[in-house]
Write a protein that holds these residues in place. Structure first.
Motif, PDB file in Angstrom:
ATOM      1  N   ARG A 112      13.385   2.461  10.829  1.00  9.37           N
ATOM      2  CA  ARG A 112      12.987   3.281  11.985  1.00  9.37           C
ATOM      3  C   ARG A 112      11.606   2.900  12.493  1.00  9.37           C
ATOM      4  O   ARG A 112      11.371   2.840  13.698  1.00  9.37           O
ATOM      5  CB  ARG A 112      13.002   4.765  11.615  1.00  9.37           C
ATOM      6  CG  ARG A 112      14.303   5.471  11.902  1.00  9.37           C
ATOM      7  CD  ARG A 112      14.103   6.981  11.849  1.00  9.37           C
ATOM      8  NE  ARG A 112      13.500   7.373  10.580  1.00  9.37           N
ATOM      9  CZ  ARG A 112      14.199   7.637   9.482  1.00  9.37           C
ATOM     10  NH1 ARG A 112      15.505   7.582   9.511  1.00  9.37           N
ATOM     11  NH2 ARG A 112      13.588   7.977   8.368  1.00  9.37           N
ATOM     12  N   ILE A 113      10.697   2.636  11.558  1.00  6.82           N
ATOM     13  CA  ILE A 113       9.320   2.299  11.958  1.00  6.82           C
ATOM     14  C   ILE A 113       9.312   1.000  12.753  1.00  6.82           C
ATOM     15  O   ILE A 113       8.640   0.889  13.781  1.00  6.82           O
ATOM     16  CB  ILE A 113       8.413   2.205  10.709  1.00  6.82           C
ATOM     17  CG1 ILE A 113       8.216   3.601  10.110  1.00  6.82           C
ATOM     18  CG2 ILE A 113       7.063   1.584  11.058  1.00  6.82           C
ATOM     19  CD1 ILE A 113       7.521   3.612   8.774  1.00  6.82           C
ATOM     20  N   LEU A 171       2.234  -2.086  14.960  1.00  8.31           N
ATOM     21  CA  LEU A 171       2.484  -1.699  13.564  1.00  8.31           C
ATOM     22  C   LEU A 171       1.211  -1.326  12.835  1.00  8.31           C
ATOM     23  O   LEU A 171       1.183  -0.440  12.002  1.00  8.31           O
ATOM     24  CB  LEU A 171       3.134  -2.868  12.815  1.00  8.31           C
ATOM     25  CG  LEU A 171       4.645  -3.001  12.876  1.00  8.31           C
ATOM     26  CD1 LEU A 171       5.071  -4.220  12.075  1.00  8.31           C
ATOM     27  CD2 LEU A 171       5.324  -1.757  12.331  1.00  8.31           C
ATOM     28  N   GLY A 221       0.843  -1.197   0.000  1.00  5.11           N
ATOM     29  CA  GLY A 221       0.000   0.000   0.000  1.00  5.11           C
ATOM     30  C   GLY A 221       0.873   1.240   0.000  1.00  5.11           C
ATOM     31  O   GLY A 221       1.908   1.289  -0.641  1.00  5.11           O
ATOM     32  N   GLU A 222       0.446   2.235   0.787  1.00  2.91           N
ATOM     33  CA  GLU A 222       1.201   3.498   0.857  1.00  2.91           C
ATOM     34  C   GLU A 222       2.647   3.268   1.284  1.00  2.91           C
ATOM     35  O   GLU A 222       3.545   3.985   0.878  1.00  2.91           O
ATOM     36  CB  GLU A 222       0.536   4.449   1.857  1.00  2.91           C
ATOM     37  CG  GLU A 222      -0.662   5.219   1.327  1.00  2.91           C
ATOM     38  CD  GLU A 222      -1.967   4.480   1.553  1.00  2.91           C
ATOM     39  OE1 GLU A 222      -1.964   3.226   1.594  1.00  2.91           O
ATOM     40  OE2 GLU A 222      -2.993   5.162   1.670  1.00  2.91           O
ATOM     41  N   TYR A 223       2.857   2.272   2.156  1.00  5.54           N
ATOM     42  CA  TYR A 223       4.188   2.094   2.748  1.00  5.54           C
ATOM     43  C   TYR A 223       5.251   1.667   1.736  1.00  5.54           C
ATOM     44  O   TYR A 223       6.429   1.679   2.051  1.00  5.54           O
ATOM     45  CB  TYR A 223       4.129   1.086   3.905  1.00  5.54           C
ATOM     46  CG  TYR A 223       3.735   1.710   5.214  1.00  5.54           C
ATOM     47  CD1 TYR A 223       2.900   2.826   5.242  1.00  5.54           C
ATOM     48  CD2 TYR A 223       4.180   1.199   6.428  1.00  5.54           C
ATOM     49  CE1 TYR A 223       2.522   3.405   6.427  1.00  5.54           C
ATOM     50  CE2 TYR A 223       3.802   1.781   7.640  1.00  5.54           C
ATOM     51  CZ  TYR A 223       2.974   2.889   7.623  1.00  5.54           C
ATOM     52  OH  TYR A 223       2.603   3.464   8.811  1.00  5.54           O
ATOM     53  N   LYS A 224       4.834   1.278   0.549  1.00  6.16           N
ATOM     54  CA  LYS A 224       5.859   0.934  -0.435  1.00  6.16           C
ATOM     55  C   LYS A 224       6.646   2.180  -0.850  1.00  6.16           C
ATOM     56  O   LYS A 224       7.722   2.073  -1.422  1.00  6.16           O
ATOM     57  CB  LYS A 224       5.238   0.249  -1.644  1.00  6.16           C
ATOM     58  CG  LYS A 224       4.473   1.151  -2.575  1.00  6.16           C
ATOM     59  CD  LYS A 224       3.909   0.343  -3.727  1.00  6.16           C
ATOM     60  CE  LYS A 224       3.075   1.218  -4.631  1.00  6.16           C
ATOM     61  NZ  LYS A 224       2.179   0.460  -5.467  1.00  6.16           N
ATOM     62  N   TYR A 225       6.108   3.366  -0.524  1.00  2.92           N
ATOM     63  CA  TYR A 225       6.817   4.596  -0.855  1.00  2.92           C
ATOM     64  C   TYR A 225       7.808   5.024   0.219  1.00  2.92           C
ATOM     65  O   TYR A 225       8.356   6.118   0.166  1.00  2.92           O
ATOM     66  CB  TYR A 225       5.823   5.722  -1.141  1.00  2.92           C
ATOM     67  CG  TYR A 225       5.072   5.479  -2.416  1.00  2.92           C
ATOM     68  CD1 TYR A 225       5.725   5.564  -3.639  1.00  2.92           C
ATOM     69  CD2 TYR A 225       3.731   5.103  -2.403  1.00  2.92           C
ATOM     70  CE1 TYR A 225       5.064   5.301  -4.818  1.00  2.92           C
ATOM     71  CE2 TYR A 225       3.055   4.839  -3.579  1.00  2.92           C
ATOM     72  CZ  TYR A 225       3.727   4.935  -4.786  1.00  2.92           C
ATOM     73  OH  TYR A 225       3.075   4.673  -5.946  1.00  2.92           O
ATOM     74  N   LEU A 226       7.992   4.174   1.217  1.00  7.07           N
ATOM     75  CA  LEU A 226       8.955   4.505   2.257  1.00  7.07           C
ATOM     76  C   LEU A 226      10.287   3.837   1.955  1.00  7.07           C
ATOM     77  O   LEU A 226      10.338   2.703   1.482  1.00  7.07           O
ATOM     78  CB  LEU A 226       8.433   4.051   3.618  1.00  7.07           C
ATOM     79  CG  LEU A 226       7.104   4.699   4.030  1.00  7.07           C
ATOM     80  CD1 LEU A 226       6.629   4.146   5.352  1.00  7.07           C
ATOM     81  CD2 LEU A 226       7.244   6.214   4.105  1.00  7.07           C
ATOM     82  N   ASP A 268      13.535   4.360   6.400  1.00  3.87           N
ATOM     83  CA  ASP A 268      12.261   4.692   7.048  1.00  3.87           C
ATOM     84  C   ASP A 268      11.642   3.439   7.660  1.00  3.87           C
ATOM     85  O   ASP A 268      11.178   3.460   8.797  1.00  3.87           O
ATOM     86  CB  ASP A 268      11.273   5.282   6.026  1.00  3.87           C
ATOM     87  CG  ASP A 268      11.771   6.591   5.430  1.00  3.87           C
ATOM     88  OD1 ASP A 268      12.527   7.286   6.118  1.00  3.87           O
ATOM     89  OD2 ASP A 268      11.403   6.903   4.290  1.00  3.87           O
ATOM     90  N   LEU A 326      12.324   1.740  -3.804  1.00  3.55           N
ATOM     91  CA  LEU A 326      11.223   2.630  -3.456  1.00  3.55           C
ATOM     92  C   LEU A 326      10.081   2.458  -4.465  1.00  3.55           C
ATOM     93  O   LEU A 326      10.308   2.460  -5.661  1.00  3.55           O
ATOM     94  CB  LEU A 326      11.736   4.074  -3.504  1.00  3.55           C
ATOM     95  CG  LEU A 326      11.041   5.102  -2.629  1.00  3.55           C
ATOM     96  CD1 LEU A 326      11.303   4.813  -1.173  1.00  3.55           C
ATOM     97  CD2 LEU A 326      11.542   6.493  -2.978  1.00  3.55           C
ATOM     98  N   ARG A 376      10.086  -0.880  20.258  1.00  2.00           N
ATOM     99  CA  ARG A 376      10.255  -0.120  21.505  1.00  2.00           C
ATOM    100  C   ARG A 376       8.909   0.128  22.184  1.00  2.00           C
ATOM    101  O   ARG A 376       8.816   0.109  23.405  1.00  2.00           O
ATOM    102  CB  ARG A 376      10.947   1.217  21.228  1.00  2.00           C
ATOM    103  CG  ARG A 376      12.427   1.103  20.912  1.00  2.00           C
ATOM    104  CD  ARG A 376      13.036   2.478  20.686  1.00  2.00           C
ATOM    105  NE  ARG A 376      12.984   3.275  21.904  1.00  2.00           N
ATOM    106  CZ  ARG A 376      14.044   3.574  22.652  1.00  2.00           C
ATOM    107  NH1 ARG A 376      15.240   3.177  22.277  1.00  2.00           N
ATOM    108  NH2 ARG A 376      13.918   4.296  23.739  1.00  2.00           N
ATOM    109  N   ARG A 432      10.904   1.549  16.284  1.00  2.00           N
ATOM    110  CA  ARG A 432       9.978   2.247  17.184  1.00  2.00           C
ATOM    111  C   ARG A 432       8.831   1.356  17.614  1.00  2.00           C
ATOM    112  O   ARG A 432       8.392   1.390  18.754  1.00  2.00           O
ATOM    113  CB  ARG A 432       9.447   3.527  16.521  1.00  2.00           C
ATOM    114  CG  ARG A 432      10.423   4.679  16.591  1.00  2.00           C
ATOM    115  CD  ARG A 432       9.732   6.010  16.317  1.00  2.00           C
ATOM    116  NE  ARG A 432       9.124   6.025  15.001  1.00  2.00           N
ATOM    117  CZ  ARG A 432       9.571   6.757  13.978  1.00  2.00           C
ATOM    118  NH1 ARG A 432      10.613   7.538  14.141  1.00  2.00           N
ATOM    119  NH2 ARG A 432       8.962   6.741  12.818  1.00  2.00           N
ATOM    120  N   GLN A 479      -0.371  -1.877   6.603  1.00  2.00           N
ATOM    121  CA  GLN A 479       0.508  -1.555   5.496  1.00  2.00           C
ATOM    122  C   GLN A 479       1.797  -2.353   5.644  1.00  2.00           C
ATOM    123  O   GLN A 479       2.588  -2.467   4.731  1.00  2.00           O
ATOM    124  CB  GLN A 479       0.863  -0.066   5.525  1.00  2.00           C
ATOM    125  CG  GLN A 479      -0.301   0.854   5.664  1.00  2.00           C
ATOM    126  CD  GLN A 479      -0.880   1.235   4.333  1.00  2.00           C
ATOM    127  OE1 GLN A 479      -0.155   1.415   3.374  1.00  2.00           O
ATOM    128  NE2 GLN A 479      -2.178   1.340   4.252  1.00  2.00           N
TER     129      GLN A 479
END
Lengths: 236, 595
Positions: A32-33, A95, A20-25, A29, A65, A39, A36, A101
């Protein structure tokens, strides 16, 4: 700080998708996601020592990307006893928000000394669906025949492709699986598969056959064990 | 409104092809919790607000104000806030080429479908981006040309305390703290949305609130030379003030950006306002009075926030962190918390002296990057003039201490072109830098002295509204350049890394911040001439601005280098910011005494 702690150390390998949208990260990125999210669960990640402590987590090769991936891998060292299933369950809660995503599909404990993902993974698999509705049967036939020779005539690409499988059983759609090297083997005299380079070549090639890329994704990554391909989840 | 129009995901995908950092334009960050439009039965029930930050995502997402308002609005059942940022040049071109209107991140609602478009304006160089966003959203830029009831267009933030430069574009402008007033305004918007009343009714309604300036209600009369003769009616608008910060929790569930931003960390505001009173500083004047958060609840909330966000870094925000009365207790509370896993702390605007040096050590256990000082001026005389009470001895002592304990880098901020400045004040900057290098040479072992670096940042002074120096004329660019040349010629390039702001940019910044309603035309002309992202050094184009002033038949010097007489009516006199003109004048007089 030199607190004498009784240290539990567990290395967990997990496989996740990004779509979905996350393929653009970017790869960083995503890194880091994930950190986090872990954590937030309260699971304690191990940190390296020194002036600039870094979490002990490593990832498989970056996916370009804009490309969805069904097979991202990561190894993390945590300082507690947790099963792979429980790890996946709690991290996934952190997540997923509205629609998933990114999600861990599989996780398991592996040996603390197991080989680093980046060093071990040798081949990645990209999956394509080609829209062939503009091409007649003859052209489709010609395409599957031509494809291998066209790739062979491009030395840069052919030495980076491990294998290529096409399937034209379904009308109007051609399925294509491409296995590319992500590691150099001296014995094979190969090159690293460069996705964007291939896409340029492939995109202009299929235009000659009135086809379009309808969908593509990274499907899997493999390591070599005794001459066969195994997924990173299978080998430990 | 029965529904809102949105951009579909596959349409977005088409736009994103070949775009830099596509992560700027996608949604689904953790913490993004505006209302799901697929679950809304009746759109008249909900007020849709676009919180717009007229700069790129990475900068806007680092702004705490955006996060505060986002949380306050979305917490409420009948309000929904979505974020909008300036698209970068490549994406703007795509939007214009494909003829697609700008949209919000969350539900990808087109701008012209919102009820309220609210801009957060952090500095003057964003004005052109505001016009660009309105235009990209198919919203008429002039308030008088927006005939339909919605969207309502407004602005807030530190760069609108002088509301005049945006007065022709905004329906209303919010002055002061946003936490409380935003709710009052949106409740009025809801009533307006449910009624059939016209826009002037709505404006009259919110005009009664403290902190709301409605440009359309005022008329400016000028002398022939351009000075303001009068503002009618002369009814002052009082700044909105949140009296007790503790009434509002820190933002515990901020939107966590997916891509790397400028400040990618958990941010906690510990104090608002500053008691220092540096005479050039606008923030120090407009954020008064000083309000502090309770330290125990800060510790509790910080721990909670770090756990709920997963951030590895926390930043304690204020205008002068060392002046927070319990700063030591706060830092100990965080560093000693057993619940936190590897957390690093950053303290922006920490004014260092030998007394609070241990704070820097406390947070820097592990990493020793650099120490920052803002002496602002080279000579004590000049520091007295600007009321920056840091002495050279104090600073040197602190630097000695730091160098002795393993720090190897020092950063210094200076301003040039300050009021009553003389050649010797500039010389003293060079002397001070040399002194620090010598100290380092004496203290540091030879091997680390070779690595020693001072970063010096030099900015041109820019008079700002509501400061004691608002009457001062700005130094002209030629003189500023000469002063800078002197500094660069006389310092060691081996140890000093010098950075310096473009004086032409400072000049435009000054003209915009001191502007009267006439400046609106300049901003519009500059934007039409292609000005945008004016704060990005490589995109700032002075010639566009010079031409815009010429075409609007305004003299840049009138707004910059001209010294203003005490009795003159200023464009922002219509705003009551809390610090009165008398106080400012007295401060200005005091500074003159050091001359």
């Amino acid at each position: 700080m030199r607190n004498q702690e009784i240290t539990t150390e567990n290395k967990i390998r997990f496989k996740f998708y990004k779509k979905g949208e996350y393929k653009y990260l970017s790869h960083l990125d995503i890194t880091r996601i994930i950190i986090r999210a872990i954590r937030r669960t309260g699971i304690k990640i191990k940190y390296s020592c020194g002036y600039n402590p870094r979490p002990k987590i490593s990832f498989s090769h970056p996916t370009p990307l804009g490309i969805e991936s069904e097979a991202e891998y990561s190894d993390v060292i945590v300082s507690e006893n947790i099963s792979g299933d429980d790890f996946a369950k709690v991290v996934n809660l952190q997540l997923i928000q509205i629609k998933p995503q990114m999600k861990i599909m599989q996780a398991k404990k592996i040996g603390i000394k197991s080989i680093n993902l980046m060093n071990d993974i040798s081949v990645c698999l990209y999956y394509f669906e080609l829209d062939a509705s503009g091409a007649d049967e003859n052209l489709t036939c010609k395409f599957t025949k031509d494809l291998k020779s066209k790739i062979r005539s491009e030395p840069n690409i052919s030495s980076s492709v491990f294998d290529l499988v096409t399937n034209t059983d379904t009308k109007n759609i051609i399925f294509l699986k491409l296995f590319g090297y992500v590691k150099i083997f001296k014995s094979m005299d190969n090159e690293i598969f460069k996705f964007n380079y291939f896409l340029d070549f492939f995109g202009s090639l299929i235009k000659n056959y009135s086809m379009d890329i309808y969908y593509m994704r990274k499907d899997e990554m493999y390591v070599f064990r005794n001459g066969t391909l195994k997924t990173p989840m299978e080998v430990t | 409104m029965k529904t809102v129009k949105t951009l579909k995901f596959n349409e977005l995908e088409n736009l994103l092809k070949g775009i830099q950092k596509p992560g700027r334009y996608i949604n689904h960050e953790i913490g993004a919790n505006s209302k799901d439009i697929n679950k809304i039965a009746d759109f008249t029930d909900i007020v849709f607000t676009a919180l717009i930050f007229p700069d790129v995502y990475e900068i806007g997402m680092s702004n705490l104000g955006m996060q505060i308002l986002y949380e306050i609005i979305n917490r409420r059942e009948n309000f929904s806030a979505e974020r909008v940022f300036s698209p970068w040049i490549d994406f703007e071109k795509k939007l214009r080429d494909f003829n697609i209107k700008l949209f919000s991140l969350e539900n990808r609602i087109f701008l012209d479908c919102f009820d309220v478009l609210g801009f957060s304006v952090q500095h003057e160089m964003l004005y052109t981006n505001i016009l660009n966003i309105l235009d990209l959203g198919n919203v008429e830029i002039h308030t008088r040309k927006r005939k339909s009831r919605f969207p309502l267009v407004c602005a807030g933030g530190p760069a609108v305390v002088n509301p005049q430069p945006l007065s022709k574009f905004m329906d209303f402008i919010v002055i002061g703290d946003g936490e409380e007033i935003i709710v009052s305004i949106l409740e009025k918007v809801k009533a307006y949305k449910e009624s059939n009343k016209d826009k002037s009714w709505f404006l009259k309604e919110i005009g009664r609130l403290d902190g709301v300036y409605i440009p359309g209600f005022y008329k400016f009369y000028y002398y022939r030379d351009g000075r303001i003769k009068s503002i009618e009616p002369f009814k002052k608008v009082k700044k909105a003030v949140v009296k007790d910060l503790n009434k509002f929790d820190v933002v515990l569930t901020p939107v966590i950006p997916n891509i790397k931003t400028v400040h990618d960390r958990f941010v906690v505001e510990i104090m608002r306002g500053c008691s220092r009173g540096c005479r050039f500083c606008q923030a120090g004047m407009i954020y008064r009075p000083v309000r502090q958060r309770d330290v125990n609840s800060l510790i509790k909330q910080s721990v909670k926030g770090i756990k709920s966000t997963g951030y590895g870094e926390i930043s304690f925000l204020s205008l002068s962190t060392a002046d927070y009365k319990n700063i030591g207790y706060l830092l100990e509370g965080i560093t000693s918390s057993p619940k936190l896993n590897k957390i690093s702390i950053s303290l922006p605007s920490l004014r260092l002296d030998s007394f609070n040096f241990h704070l820097a050590e406390l947070i820097g256990s592990g990493r020793r990057t650099g120490l920052t000082f803002a002496p602002e001026a080279g000579s004590q005389r000049m520091r007295d003039i600007v009321n920056k009470n840091i002495s050279e001895e104090e600073m040197m002592e602190c630097i000695k201490m730091a160098l002795g304990r393993g720090w190897e880098r020092v950063k210094l901020y200076f301003m040039i072109g300050l009021p009553f400045e003389r050649g010797e004040d500039i010389e003293r900057i060079v002397v001070l830098i040399k002194k620090i290098i010598n100290t380092a040479k004496n203290i540091l072992p030879k091997r680390s002295f070779r690595r020693f670096k001072i970063n010096v940042s030099i900015n041109a002074f820019c008079p700002k509204p509501f400061t004691p120096f608002q009457w001062v004329g700005q130094d002209d660019t030629g003189s500023l350049e000469k002063k800078f040349d002197y500094i660069i010629k006389n310092i060691s390039k081996r140890f000093v890394k010098l950075s310096w702001s473009n004086p032409q940019k400072s000049k435009i910044e000054c003209a915009l911040s001191m502007g009267n309603p006439g400046i609106c035309e300049v901003i519009e002309k500059a934007w039409r001439g292609g000005a945008k992202f004016d704060n990005w050094t490589d995109l700032f184009d002075y010639e566009i601005w010079e031409k815009a002033f010429r075409d609007a038949e305004l003299d840049i010097g009138f707004f910059t280098t001209r010294e203003i007489q005490a009795g003159e009516t200023l464009p922002w006199d219509i705003i009551d910011i809390g610090t009165g003109k008398k106080f400012l004048l007295k401060e200005y007089e005091k500074s003159r005494n050091y001359n």
